[in-house]
Scaffold this motif. Structure first.
Motif: not given
Ligand SMILES: [Zn+2]
Lengths: 433, 147
Positions: A249, A256, A311, A313
Motif C-alpha cells: 500500500c 498486503h 497497517c 493504511c
Molecule cells: Zn497498508
C-alpha cells in the motif's frame, strides 16, 4: 478513493479469520469432490474433509509443489471441465515442463478484484495513465495488470515489454503516470531514456512504478526512486495463484495479502512447521476463491516473513515482508548459503557502484569461486589504477562481511553486462552440480 | 605566463583487457578526426586505463562518451626533455623537493625528435611554478595541436 472494498479490506481480524475458516472447509470439500489429484493426496495422508474444522487444521493438510503441476501437465489438476474455462496461461518451462493455469470467469474477476484493491491502496485510479510493460501473452504479468488497471478505471497503455525507445516516447507524449515492469527493466529504461536525452525524473509525468516479477532489495528501491524520481512499489504473485495479485500500500511496508481470498503461511524449511510472525521462511499459500485450479498450501518457493500487525493504511489483511530470495535462487558456495538478493543489497549501498552486475560461480580445482562483475560508472572512474583497485577491494570486503564467503570483484566496462526486458538473469553458475 | 595555458587535458578511458579494444578506440577517434599525440596503457589484471594526449580533447571525449566508453578528462603537464635519462630524474627531484608527488608519468618522442614527458601530479599549479623556476619548458595545447 481510499479503499476499493472498504468492508472487506477493513474487516476486523476475528471476522476475517471466521471467513477464512468457512472458506477453507468449503475448499476442502470442493477439491475432494472435484479433483482426483487432491482426493488421492488427502486419502494418502489419511485426511477426510470432515477432519478440517478450524483454521488451525490447515497444518494437517499436505503441501502442494510446482512439481505436482508439472507431473499433471497440462490440465490434470483442474477442478472444472473445459466448458467452464475462459482463459489459459502457461509459465515457461526453463527446467522441465511448463505449468499451465486455467481460469473460470470468476477466477478472472477475482484476480482483477485483488489487483483493484492493491492499485487503489497505492492511490492509482481514474485519470491515471498506466503503462503495462510486463510481457503480454502466456506470461501473466501483462494481462494481469491490464485487467486490474481497467477495473480501477485507469487508462492502460498495453506496451508490453521491449521496444524501449517507443515506450519512452509514448511515456512522454501520453503522460504516463504509472508504469508496471520489472525493476531491472525500470533501470534499463532510465538508462535508455538518458541516452535519448530524456530524464525520466524531469521530462516525464511518471510518478509510480509497480515493480516485481523478480526479487529486488530495499536498497534497489532507493536507487530507483532517487534516479527516476518515482515511488516504487513491490508487487507479488505467481502464475499458479493467477498471476500478479498483491502490492504494497502507499506506506511501502510489506505487501498486503487479501485474506478473504488467500490463506498465507510461512513454513520453516527444515521442519515443515508454520512459523510465527516475523520469522523468515518459505511462503505457502492456500487459495480460498479459485475455481479452476485451487491449490492447497502451495509452496511458492519465495522466502519471506509474515506481519499480522494492523497497517497504518487501516487494512487488516496480513502483510508479507520483502521477499529476500527464491528457494531455487539460493547458491551454495563453499558450503555457505548465498542469495543474489544479499549481494544486490550490499552493492546498492555503495554509492560508486552502478545498478548493473552479474554473479558468476565456477569450480576451479574442486574449489567454488564466486565472482561479481560490476559495471564501471562515470562517477567511480579514476585515471589512477590504485583508485579502481581500492574500490574493488572495498566492495570485496563489504560482500565478505555480509556473505561470510570471499568474492572476487571485477569492474567491467559500462554497457557490457546483458540487459533484459523481462526477468533478469543475475547469476551464471558454471558448476556442474 | 598564464598557468592555465600549460595544463594539458588528457583523455583517460576505462577498458577491459580484451582484444580489439584499443583498435576500437582508435577507430572512434579517427572517425571523429582526432589525432593521438601520445598514449600509455596502465594495466591491472582484468582492466586497464588508457591515457592519451590528443589534438582535440573535447571532441575525443564527446565521441568516446557518446559511444558508451567510460572516459574522463584529466589535467596533466607536458614537459620537454633534452636528454631523457637525466631530465627525468631532475624533474622528479625538483618536484619532490617541493613536496609535490607524481601520480604517474609517461614519455614519448615527437615527429621533430623531441622527447616529451607527460605527468600527473597532486598539485598541478605548484608543479608549474616549480618547473618554471627550474627552467623546464612546458608545452601548451597549441603546441600539442601542431606537433
Ligand atoms: Zn497498508
Amino acid at each position: 478513493m481510499e479503499y476499493w472494498d472498504p468492508h472487506i479490506e477493513r474487516m476486523p481480524v476475528d471476522e476475517l479469520r471466521q471467513l477464512q475458516e468457512y472458506k477453507l472447509k468449503q475448499l476442502i470439500n470442493y477439491v475432494y469432490s472435484h479433483s482426483p489429484f487432491y482426493k488421492k493426496r488427502l486419502d494418502d495422508a489419511g485426511i477426510k474433509p470432515e477432519d478440517i474444522n478450524s483454521l488451525e487444521d490447515v497444518k494437517k493438510l499436505p503441501f502442494t509443489y510446482k512439481q505436482d503441476l508439472r507431473d499433471n501437465y497440462p490440465t490434470g489438476m483442474f477442478c472444472v471441465p473445459n466448458t467452464q474455462l475462459v482463459r489459459f496461461h502457461a509459465s515457461s518451462g526453463t527446467s522441465g515442463k511448463p505449468t499451465v493455469v486455467g481460469y473460470t470467469r470468476n477466477d478472472i474477476n477475482c484476480w482483477a478484484n485483488s489487483l483493484a484493491r492493491a492499485l487503489t491502496s497505492i492511490g492509482i485510479g481514474r485519470g491515471d495513465n498506466m503503462q503495462v510493460s510486463y510481457g503480454y501473452g502466456l506470461f501473466t504479468g501483462g494481462l494481469g495488470l491490464h485487467y486490474g488497471a481497467e477495473e480501477v478505471s485507469a487508462s492502460v497503455l498495453p506496451t508490453s515489454a521491449g521496444n524501449t525507445g517507443r515506450q519512452i516516447e509514448l511515456m512522454q507524449d501520453l503522460g504516463t503516470s504509472v508504469i508496471a515492469c520489472t525493476p531491472s527493466y525500470m533501470l534499463y529504461m532510465n538508462e535508455a531514456a538518458k541516452n535519448m536525452g530524456i530524464s525520466i525524473k524531469d521530462d516525464t509525468d511518471l510518478k509510480i512504478g509497480i515493480l516485481g516479477a523478480e526479487p529486488w532489495s530495499e536498497e534497489m528501491r532507493k536507487r530507483i526512486e532517487d534516479t527516476t524520481g518515482i515511488k516504487a512499489y513491490d508487487i507479488f504473485g505467481t502464475s499458479e495463484l493467477s498471476g500478479p495479485l498483491f502490492t504494497e500500500c502507499k506506506y511501502q511496508d510489506g505487501i498486503h495479502i487479501w485474506a478473504d481470498q488467500f490463506l498465507v503461511e510461512i513454513i520453516d524449511p527444515d521442519t515443515g512447521e508454520p512459523l510465527p510472525d516475523g520469522e523468515r521462511g518459505e511462503l505457502a499459500i492456500t487459495t480460498l476463491s479459485k475455481e479452476a485450479l485451487p491449490l492447497i498450501r502451495y509452496k511458492v518457493g519465495d522466502l519471506t516473513a509474515l506481519n499480522s500487525e494492523p497497517c497504518e493504511c487501516g487494512r487488516t489483511h496480513p502483510r508479507i515482508t520483502r521477499i529476500t530470495g527464491r528457494v531455487d535462487d539460493m547458491l551454495v558456495v563453499r558450503g555457505v548459503n548465498v542469495f543474489p538478493g544479499q549481494i544486490e543489497a550490499v552493492l546498492m549501498n555503495i554509492p560508486e557502484v552502478g545498478e548493473h552486475f552479474q554473479i558468476i560461480v565456477d569450480r576451479v580445482n574442486e574449489m567454488d569461486m564466486m565472482k561479481v562483475q560490476i559495471e564501471m560508472t562515470d562517477t567511480a572512474f579514476s585515471d589512477r589504477v590504485n583508485d579502481i583497485i581500492s574500490l574493488e577491494k572495498k566492495v570485496e570486503s563489504a560482500l565478505k562481511s555480509v556473505l561470510n564467503v570471499s568474492v572476487k570483484v571485477e569492474l567491467v566496462e559500462q554497457g557490457s553486462l546483458p540487459r533484459t526486458v523481462g526477468k533478469s538473469k543475475k547469476v551464471i553458475d558454471n558448476r556442474n552440480l | 605566463m598564464d598557468t592555465e595555458d600549460n595544463i594539458l587535458k588528457q583523455i583517460s578511458i576505462f577498458a577491459e583487457n580484451k582484444p580489439g579494444r584499443l583498435a576500437d578506440i582508435a577507430d572512434k577517434l579517427k572517425n571523429a578526426d582526432v589525432n593521438i599525440r601520445a598514449f600509455n596503457i596502465a594495466e591491472a589484471g582484468e582492466f586497464g586505463i588508457i591515457r592519451m594526449v590528443v589534438d582535440n580533447p573535447d571532441k575525443a571525449y564527446e565521441s568516446l562518451h557518446n559511444t558508451g566508453f567510460t572516459v574522463s578528462e584529466t589535467n596533466v603537464l607536458g614537459i620537454e626533455m633534452e636528454d631523457v635519462p637525466g631530465s627525468l630524474s631532475n624533474i622528479a627531484n625538483s618536484l619532490g623537493e617541493h613536496g609535490i608527488n607524481i601520480d604517474y608519468s609517461y614519455a614519448f618522442v615527437t615527429k621533430t625528435e623531441k622527447a616529451l614527458l607527460i605527468v600527473r601530479v597532486d598539485d598541478i599549479k605548484g608543479a608549474i611554478s616549480v618547473l618554471d623556476d627550474a627552467s623546464f619548458k612546458l608545452v601548451d595545447m597549441e603546441e600539442i595541436k601542431h606537433l
